[in-house]
Motif scaffolding. Structure first.
Motif, short mmCIF file in Angstrom:
data_model
loop_
_atom_site.label_atom_id
_atom_site.label_comp_id
_atom_site.label_asym_id
_atom_site.label_seq_id
_atom_site.Cartn_x
_atom_site.Cartn_y
_atom_site.Cartn_z
N ARG A 204 0.85 -1.21 0.00
CA ARG A 204 0.00 0.00 0.00
C ARG A 204 0.88 1.25 0.00
O ARG A 204 1.79 1.37 0.82
CB ARG A 204 -0.91 -0.01 1.23
N ARG A 205 0.61 2.15 -0.91
CA ARG A 205 1.38 3.38 -1.00
C ARG A 205 0.96 4.34 0.13
O ARG A 205 -0.23 4.47 0.43
CB ARG A 205 1.18 4.05 -2.35
N TYR A 206 1.92 5.01 0.71
CA TYR A 206 1.64 5.93 1.80
C TYR A 206 2.70 7.02 1.85
O TYR A 206 3.75 6.93 1.20
CB TYR A 206 1.62 5.18 3.15
N ARG A 207 2.42 8.04 2.61
CA ARG A 207 3.40 9.08 2.91
C ARG A 207 3.17 9.55 4.33
O ARG A 207 2.04 9.50 4.85
CB ARG A 207 3.30 10.26 1.94
N ILE A 208 4.21 9.98 5.00
CA ILE A 208 4.09 10.51 6.36
C ILE A 208 3.73 11.99 6.22
O ILE A 208 4.56 12.83 5.89
CB ILE A 208 5.38 10.31 7.15
N ALA A 209 2.44 12.27 6.43
CA ALA A 209 1.93 13.62 6.24
C ALA A 209 2.08 14.49 7.48
O ALA A 209 2.03 15.72 7.40
CB ALA A 209 0.44 13.56 5.84
N ALA A 210 2.26 13.87 8.63
CA ALA A 210 2.41 14.63 9.89
C ALA A 210 3.24 13.83 10.86
O ALA A 210 2.99 12.63 11.05
CB ALA A 210 1.05 14.96 10.50
N GLY A 211 4.23 14.45 11.45
CA GLY A 211 5.04 13.82 12.49
C GLY A 211 4.96 14.63 13.76
O GLY A 211 4.72 15.84 13.74
N SER A 212 5.14 13.95 14.90
CA SER A 212 5.05 14.65 16.18
C SER A 212 5.89 13.92 17.22
O SER A 212 6.09 12.71 17.14
CB SER A 212 3.59 14.72 16.65
N ALA A 213 6.37 14.67 18.18
CA ALA A 213 7.10 14.09 19.30
C ALA A 213 6.17 13.72 20.44
O ALA A 213 6.59 13.07 21.40
CB ALA A 213 8.16 15.06 19.80
N SER A 214 4.88 14.10 20.35
CA SER A 214 3.95 13.87 21.46
C SER A 214 2.60 13.40 20.93
O SER A 214 2.24 13.67 19.77
CB SER A 214 3.75 15.14 22.28
N LEU A 215 1.83 12.74 21.81
CA LEU A 215 0.49 12.31 21.42
C LEU A 215 -0.44 13.51 21.23
O LEU A 215 -1.39 13.43 20.45
CB LEU A 215 -0.09 11.37 22.47
N ALA A 216 -0.18 14.60 21.93
CA ALA A 216 -1.01 15.80 21.75
C ALA A 216 -0.89 16.31 20.31
O ALA A 216 -1.90 16.66 19.67
CB ALA A 216 -0.58 16.89 22.73
N GLY A 217 0.32 16.36 19.78
CA GLY A 217 0.51 16.78 18.40
C GLY A 217 -0.11 15.80 17.43
O GLY A 217 -0.71 16.18 16.42
N LEU A 218 0.02 14.50 17.72
CA LEU A 218 -0.57 13.47 16.88
C LEU A 218 -2.09 13.62 16.84
O LEU A 218 -2.72 13.54 15.78
CB LEU A 218 -0.18 12.10 17.42
N ARG A 219 -2.68 13.86 18.00
CA ARG A 219 -4.14 14.01 18.08
C ARG A 219 -4.60 15.21 17.25
O ARG A 219 -5.62 15.15 16.56
CB ARG A 219 -4.56 14.15 19.53
N THR A 220 -3.86 16.30 17.32
CA THR A 220 -4.23 17.49 16.55
C THR A 220 -4.22 17.19 15.06
O THR A 220 -5.14 17.56 14.32
CB THR A 220 -3.26 18.64 16.86
N ALA A 221 -3.17 16.49 14.60
CA ALA A 221 -3.06 16.18 13.17
C ALA A 221 -4.19 15.27 12.71
O ALA A 221 -4.78 15.47 11.64
CB ALA A 221 -1.71 15.54 12.90
N VAL A 222 -4.54 14.27 13.52
CA VAL A 222 -5.60 13.34 13.15
C VAL A 222 -6.95 14.04 13.19
O VAL A 222 -7.77 13.90 12.27
CB VAL A 222 -5.59 12.10 14.07
N ASN A 223 -7.22 14.82 14.22
CA ASN A 223 -8.48 15.53 14.32
C ASN A 223 -8.69 16.51 13.18
O ASN A 223 -9.82 16.76 12.74
CB ASN A 223 -8.56 16.29 15.66
N ALA A 224 -7.60 17.08 12.69
CA ALA A 224 -7.68 18.04 11.59
C ALA A 224 -7.97 17.36 10.26
O ALA A 224 -8.25 18.03 9.25
CB ALA A 224 -6.38 18.83 11.49
N GLY A 225 -7.89 16.04 10.21
CA GLY A 225 -8.12 15.33 8.97
C GLY A 225 -6.91 15.33 8.05
O GLY A 225 -7.02 14.99 6.87
N ILE A 226 -5.74 15.71 8.59
CA ILE A 226 -4.53 15.72 7.78
C ILE A 226 -4.11 14.30 7.43
O ILE A 226 -3.60 14.04 6.34
CB ILE A 226 -3.39 16.44 8.55
N ALA A 227 -4.33 13.38 8.36
CA ALA A 227 -3.84 12.01 8.17
C ALA A 227 -4.56 11.09 9.14
O ALA A 227 -5.31 11.53 10.02
CB ALA A 227 -2.33 11.97 8.41
N LEU A 228 -4.33 9.79 8.97
CA LEU A 228 -4.81 8.82 9.96
C LEU A 228 -3.60 8.22 10.67
O LEU A 228 -2.45 8.42 10.27
CB LEU A 228 -5.67 7.73 9.31
#
Length: 287
Positions: A204-228
């Motif tokens: 499956r083709r993919y790309r890392i659209a958002a990276g974070s050092a914390s779960l708070a940053g990860l949650r923001t990226a997922v909630n924004a619909g940037i990535a899963l």
């Protein structure tokens, strides 16, 4: 009057919550045959069938469903009595480390229970990444920790197993893309490794659209619909849900979290470790 043994009730609840004898065996750390024997003993004590064939597995009978609530109350009282007797004279401090997964879900209520039974013990809490917590435990900064398991360790007092799942915003992705957009924690991260391995294996083709050092940053990226992302059900709240089947995402393994106790830890830390090991596995991830 027959006695409902706590160990039998723990295994019974592990089946009720896990949905299968195999899952119950994994939770309580016994073989499937030993779990079956325990369920037969419990049925003999109760005098009623508790499990019934259901498809390829087993489900609960009406008597089994009734016993679930009683079992939870009995084990709660048993745990409170044990903690109260252990903690009445205990003092000192307990330094515990945890990943954000458990700091948000599961741990707060258990720390409340521990604080009520050990009122003279000071609790120091550190939230961090698994590798950081493991180093803090090894250097004596922490007495115990809950973190993702990399390999079996001699200081483990419990292992929690929870299914990994693909998660996305409740509103879906902001844009449709040919490459699957991922939101992942920075290395080193077991979930990151598992997500990439699963996608690579299936091509499956993919790309890392958002990276974070914390779960708070990860949650923001997922909630924004940037990535899963790939986590467990503990991450699925506040607008984050399991990704729909139409995404065609590959199967992923079960996550393992270890409860590790420093081998020369004082009795209060041992008490807290026992509480976590006993309660978190039976509670499971939030539904």
């Amino acid at each position: 009057m027959q006695v409902l043994e706590p160990n039998l009730l723990k295994t019974f609840l592990a089946f009720a919550d896990g949905g299968s004898l195999a899952q119950a065996a994994s939770i309580v750390g016994r073989s499937a045959s030993a779990v079956t024997t325990q369920m037969q003993r419990l049925e003999d004590i109760v005098g009623e069938p508790l499990l019934v064939p259901q498809g390829r597995g087993r489900g609960l009978t009406p008597a089994g469903e009734d016993l679930v609530g009683h079992a939870r109350r009995i084990l709660a009282v048993h745990r409170e009595a044990w903690l109260a007797l252990k903690g009445v004279r205990a003092d000192g401090r307990v330094a515990i480390g945890t990943t954000q997964d458990f700091a948000d879900s599961g741990l707060p209520e258990l720390l409340r229970t521990f604080a009520a039974s050990h009122p003279r013990v000071r609790i120091e809490l550190r939230v961090g990444r698994s590798a950081e917590l493991a180093h803090a435990l090894q250097t004596g900064i922490l007495d115990l920790m809950i973190a993702m398991r990399q390999a079996p360790a001699p200081d483990e007092v419990g292992v929690l197993r929870e299914p990994m799942m693909w998660l996305c915003s409740q509103r879906g992705l902001a844009t449709r893309q040919d490459q699957l957009p991922l939101a992942l924690l920075d290395p080193q991260c077991g979930f990151r490794d598992a997500a990439i391995a699963a996608l690579d294996t299936t091509g499956r083709r993919y790309r890392i659209a958002a990276g974070s050092a914390s779960l708070a940053g990860l949650r923001t990226a997922v909630n924004a619909g940037i990535a899963l992302t790939l986590r467990t059900a503990r991450f699925a709240h506040s607008g984050i849900v399991e990704a729909p089947r139409e995404f065609g995402l590959p199967s992923v393994p079960t996550a393992e979290f270890a409860i590790r106790l420093r081998q020369d830890a004082d009795p209060p830390a041992q008490d807290l470790a026992a509480l976590l090991s006993d309660s978190l596995a039976l509670a499971g991830p939030p539904s």
